[in-house]
Design a protein around this motif. Sequence first.
Motif, PDB file in Angstrom:
ATOM      1  N   SER A   1      43.882  34.284  13.275  1.00 30.47           N
ATOM      2  CA  SER A   1      44.952  35.197  13.700  1.00 30.47           C
ATOM      3  C   SER A   1      45.175  36.307  12.675  1.00 30.47           C
ATOM      4  O   SER A   1      45.414  37.460  13.040  1.00 30.47           O
ATOM      5  CB  SER A   1      46.248  34.417  13.937  1.00 30.47           C
TER       6      SER A   1
ATOM      7  N   ALA B   1      42.323  38.787  12.790  1.00 28.28           N
ATOM      8  CA  ALA B   1      42.521  39.664  13.943  1.00 28.28           C
ATOM      9  C   ALA B   1      43.537  40.745  13.632  1.00 28.28           C
ATOM     10  O   ALA B   1      43.377  41.904  14.036  1.00 28.28           O
ATOM     11  CB  ALA B   1      42.972  38.839  15.152  1.00 28.28           C
TER      12      ALA B   1
ATOM     13  N   VAL C   1      49.492  37.191  16.542  1.00 29.13           N
ATOM     14  CA  VAL C   1      48.667  38.327  16.965  1.00 29.13           C
ATOM     15  C   VAL C   1      49.243  39.037  18.185  1.00 29.13           C
ATOM     16  O   VAL C   1      49.463  40.250  18.165  1.00 29.13           O
ATOM     17  CB  VAL C   1      47.210  37.900  17.267  1.00 29.13           C
TER      18      VAL C   1
END
Length: 258
Positions: A164, A167, A120
Amino acid sequence: MMNLPSFRLEGKKAIITGAGRGIGRALAIGFAQSGAEVILCSRTESELEQVKSEIEALGGSALVYPVDVTDTAELKKTVKHIFNDFQVVDILINNAGMNIRSKANDVTEDEWIRIMDTNVKSAFMMSQAVGIRMQEQQNGGSILSVSSVAGHIALKTGVVYAASKAAMIQMTKVLAYEWGSKGVRVNSIGPWYFETPLTKHLLEDENYLNEILAVTPLKRVGQVEELIGPALFLSSEAGSYVTGQTLFVDGGMTINGF
């Protein structure tokens, strides 16, 4: 007669992170064969040099920029170097990623940080560093991140990895919203299981493979070359009116009700 949209990338410069192996290597070769000059980034210079040799053997053009994308200072320095060399970058592919398959009870803080930094933080910091310059360019640019179906539905892939990738999908939407007026498109692709060095040992387990195939309508895992077309569509003029989207390249897995 109507001009058909082009999937070709002649004259385009494309940065690809995690380009030394697996999905990144396939995308680098595919983009080069489609006419782009590819800028290969990862920590392992020897792998990048091998990919560069493969691309050049096919008549394409590639340059190597070793960088640890989890190190923000090094990342920004490398992006500055790239823009000093090229002035314009048309495409960014955020592909660098990793996974540690720990159950939620066993996740350590170090595992959380390592996965989030690689998957990320690096994708955002690279998008920011390149995206700011793309907003200043006359023709904008295209950013594409490699997410996962794990960011969309719950899977036994590890909670941190899933978080992750979720996101990354939401980051794609927000960046597309903020940067659209500047001509920068931001999308992602969400692969299911593909044959890569990271999945090889998993797919050799017959029971595990059968679990995957049971929820995949096409009844097979993907080949990394099958990601090139979707990535080209979203990165080229063929996808010029598409932004903020995640295209799941999954053999139909995400439409399956299990």
